[in-house]
Enzyme design. Structure first.
Site, PDB file in Angstrom:
ATOM      1  N   LYS A  24       0.852  -1.211   0.000  1.00 64.56           N
ATOM      2  CA  LYS A  24       0.000   0.000   0.000  1.00 64.56           C
ATOM      3  C   LYS A  24       0.877   1.246   0.000  1.00 64.56           C
ATOM      4  O   LYS A  24       0.658   2.178  -0.784  1.00 64.56           O
ATOM      5  CB  LYS A  24      -0.882   0.001   1.242  1.00 64.56           C
ATOM      6  CG  LYS A  24      -1.514   1.346   1.569  1.00 64.56           C
ATOM      7  CD  LYS A  24      -2.327   1.334   2.835  1.00 64.56           C
ATOM      8  CE  LYS A  24      -1.559   1.613   4.084  1.00 64.56           C
ATOM      9  NZ  LYS A  24      -1.303   3.037   4.367  1.00 64.56           N
ATOM     10  N   ASN A  25       1.907   1.252   0.835  1.00 64.24           N
ATOM     11  CA  ASN A  25       2.721   2.463   0.995  1.00 64.24           C
ATOM     12  C   ASN A  25       3.727   2.670  -0.131  1.00 64.24           C
ATOM     13  O   ASN A  25       4.449   3.666  -0.139  1.00 64.24           O
ATOM     14  CB  ASN A  25       3.401   2.482   2.356  1.00 64.24           C
ATOM     15  CG  ASN A  25       2.379   2.674   3.475  1.00 64.24           C
ATOM     16  OD1 ASN A  25       1.225   3.023   3.202  1.00 64.24           O
ATOM     17  ND2 ASN A  25       2.772   2.428   4.700  1.00 64.24           N
ATOM     18  N   CYS A 120      -4.687  11.903  13.369  1.00 67.41           N
ATOM     19  CA  CYS A 120      -5.473  10.667  13.222  1.00 67.41           C
ATOM     20  C   CYS A 120      -5.313   9.886  14.521  1.00 67.41           C
ATOM     21  O   CYS A 120      -4.701  10.353  15.479  1.00 67.41           O
ATOM     22  CB  CYS A 120      -4.979   9.868  12.019  1.00 67.41           C
ATOM     23  SG  CYS A 120      -3.371   9.143  12.271  1.00 67.41           S
ATOM     24  N   ARG A 125       0.484  13.992  13.509  1.00 64.59           N
ATOM     25  CA  ARG A 125       0.806  13.868  12.071  1.00 64.59           C
ATOM     26  C   ARG A 125       1.004  15.218  11.365  1.00 64.59           C
ATOM     27  O   ARG A 125       0.306  15.580  10.430  1.00 64.59           O
ATOM     28  CB  ARG A 125      -0.271  13.069  11.331  1.00 64.59           C
ATOM     29  CG  ARG A 125      -0.716  11.773  11.955  1.00 64.59           C
ATOM     30  CD  ARG A 125       0.330  10.702  12.011  1.00 64.59           C
ATOM     31  NE  ARG A 125       0.804  10.244  10.733  1.00 64.59           N
ATOM     32  CZ  ARG A 125       0.247   9.237  10.044  1.00 64.59           C
ATOM     33  NH1 ARG A 125      -0.839   8.686  10.493  1.00 64.59           N
ATOM     34  NH2 ARG A 125       0.760   8.839   8.888  1.00 64.59           N
ATOM     35  N   ASP A 309       4.887   0.365  12.147  1.00 60.09           N
ATOM     36  CA  ASP A 309       3.669  -0.271  11.624  1.00 60.09           C
ATOM     37  C   ASP A 309       3.546  -1.729  12.048  1.00 60.09           C
ATOM     38  O   ASP A 309       2.532  -2.365  11.757  1.00 60.09           O
ATOM     39  CB  ASP A 309       3.623  -0.177  10.092  1.00 60.09           C
ATOM     40  CG  ASP A 309       3.420   1.250   9.631  1.00 60.09           C
ATOM     41  OD1 ASP A 309       3.625   1.521   8.445  1.00 60.09           O
ATOM     42  OD2 ASP A 309       3.087   2.098  10.473  1.00 60.09           O
ATOM     43  N   ARG A 401      -8.377  -0.763   4.424  1.00 61.10           N
ATOM     44  CA  ARG A 401      -7.548   0.269   3.786  1.00 61.10           C
ATOM     45  C   ARG A 401      -6.206  -0.296   3.348  1.00 61.10           C
ATOM     46  O   ARG A 401      -5.609   0.186   2.391  1.00 61.10           O
ATOM     47  CB  ARG A 401      -7.313   1.422   4.766  1.00 61.10           C
ATOM     48  CG  ARG A 401      -8.559   2.202   5.110  1.00 61.10           C
ATOM     49  CD  ARG A 401      -8.235   3.420   5.911  1.00 61.10           C
ATOM     50  NE  ARG A 401      -7.139   4.148   5.281  1.00 61.10           N
ATOM     51  CZ  ARG A 401      -6.572   5.219   5.829  1.00 61.10           C
ATOM     52  NH1 ARG A 401      -6.980   5.651   7.011  1.00 61.10           N
ATOM     53  NH2 ARG A 401      -5.593   5.855   5.222  1.00 61.10           N
TER      54      ARG A 401
END
Ligand code: EPZ
Length: 435
Positions: A24-25, A120, A125, A309, A401
């Site tokens: 995803k990243n 978030c 952030r 993560d 997501r």
């Protein structure tokens, strides 16, 4: 809201094979990079996750046309003309990575109006380093009514030293510098594989970038970039999540289409905790869990350090370790919300500032819990594998997501898991199984 339910008569012992999806990243900055050229870009090994659809919605509003072949996981995308330079709040709020259009938009069209992402569940952030870096490249930026309003005739190369390692900050500035006039020297760059892969994509598009994979990048601006075909790298966090699933359940999992080098920090910790990790082929890892899980001291850090993560996933692993573990979170200021949910399952965790102290081994029992962010959701799914009884994880939109078809992948490993609409009055309707 959609929920996942895991039925666990007794703790699972996962055995079998899992194919890891694209990162995803890595795909999100790659899609943003397409704004830098009017030619067609083809991305392969694209993960079919919600954030990809959000990013495609955003770049479409900016002028992109695209075709996503879900069967072949291939995305063809071109931005012949920029038709808007606005990244609206509703999209940026849904996905912070929308900030990645700021640099390319500014470089391609000389203007960009991007909503401030805001905080978030995992932290405040800020994006101050993105802004100050673009200002050093000659952009005029102001913040009005929650939007970053940026203008630049043509960006001009500069020497920029980033105060902190920032993944998307590095990515934004590298993309902007690719079309700036002259040379940009970018110091203290993030070293994540996703940053390296973006630089490799940009070079294939015609950019001149020296020092890829090092902390100082030298970018010589080009007048324009061209189209290209590029494969998205494997998702190292999905890889790590399934590695932990094997360690946690005393299982034996073969993970295919992985990049072992990208998960070395995770492998090292799992081996210390007692697992066996072997590379049986160039892109295949085999992870065997152990009877006894040993406690760990973990401190998150920028790559190649231990990834933030993976912090939540290791927290649930440590609930099953014999002894006291400490996890220190140095990247984000509020990334322990999953601890409260693990307590509901019977874990013994204390939070002291940036440290979580986990006492194990504690048997977990199934309960209804709430996902708060993407990786916290993954942690709760892992906990459901060993918490006896039923575990219901609410708000799994977070999970969708960043994990492609996770319940299908777990079902193939023998896990009894179902997705349903939880309307809170115990009248559960099965959700349609996502294709
Ligand atoms: C990227 O977020 C990832 N997202 C995150 O993954 C990941 O957790 C994070 O990097 C750290 O590895 C994407 O790549 C889309 P940062 P990013 O800028 O770029 C501070 C997931 O679960 N900072 O590297 O937003 C910041 O507060 C997500 O997939 C500033 O102070 O993170 C943090 O403390 C979650 N000013 C540190 O730097 C800035 O301008 C690292 O943040 C930017 C960042």
């Amino acid at each position: 809201m959609e929920a996942l339910r895991i039925y666990t008569e007794k703790p699972y012992c996962l055995r079998g094979e899992v194919t890891i999806s694209g990162a995803k990243n890595a795909v999100l900055p790659a899609i943003a990079a397409c704004l830098l050229t009017e030619d067609r870009v083809e991305l392969t090994n694209v993960p079919l996750v919600k954030d990809v659809h959000t990013m495609l919605t955003l770049v479409s509003e900016l002028g992109a046309t695209y075709h996503l072949d879900e069967g072949y996981k291939t995305l063809n995308l071109e931005v012949k003309k920029i038709k808007s330079t606005q990244a609206p709040y509703k999209l940026v709020r849904a996905m912070r990575a929308s900030i990645l259009v700021l640099g390319p938009l500014l470089a391609r069209s000389g203007r960009a109006t991007v909503a401030l992402p805001g905080g978030c569940a995992i932290g405040t952030r800020p994006v101050d380093l993105h802004i100050s870096g673009l200002q050093k490249l000659g952009a005029n930026l102001k913040i009005e009514h929650g939007y970053i309003i940026a203008e630049a005739e043509r960006l001009k190369g500069a020497e920029i030293e980033l105060e902190k390692k920032t993944v998307t900050g590095t990515e934004n500035l590298v993309m902007a510098a690719c079309l700036a006039r002259g040379e940009t020297i970018l110091k203290n760059c993030a070293l994540e594989p996703e940053v390296v892969s973006l630089c490799e994509l940009l070079v294939k598009m015609g950019a001149k970038i020296d020092g890829i994979g090092e902390e100082t990048l030298r970018i010589t601006g080009a007048r324009q970039l061209g189209g290209v075909k590029h494969r998205i790298i494997p998702d190292r966090i999905e890889t790590g999540t399934f590695m932990v699933a094997s360690a946690l359940t005393g299982g034996d999992l073969v993970l295919k289409e992985v990049e072992p080098q990208h998960v070395e920090a995770i492998t090292n910790k799992l081996v210390i905790a007692g697992s066996q990790v072997e590379q049986s082929d160039r892109n295949i890892l085999r992870v065997k869990g152990s009877e006894e899980i040993k406690p760990l001291d973990i401190t998150t850090a920028p790559y190649p350090g231990f990834p933030t993560d993976m912090q939540a996933q290791f927290m649930v692993l440590m609930t099953q370790a014999n002894g006291r573990s400490i996890i220190t979170e140095t990247i984000f200021d509020r990334r322990f919300s999953h601890a409260n949910e693990l307590l509901r399952l019977g874990a013994c965790i204390e939070i002291e500032g940036d440290k979580a102290i986990i006492k194990g081994k504690t048997p977990l029992s199934g309960a209804e819990v709430m996902a708060t962010d993407l990786r916290a959701s993954a942690c709760l799914v892992l906990a459901g594998l060993i918490a006896t009884g039923q575990t219901t994880i609410n708000e799994i939109e977070h999970l969708d997501r960043g994990y492609e078809k996770i319940e299908e992948k777990l079902r193939q490993l023998g896990v009894k898991i179902e997705r349903f609409i939880n309307n809170n009055n115990n009248n559960y309707k099965k959700a349609e199984v996502k294709s």
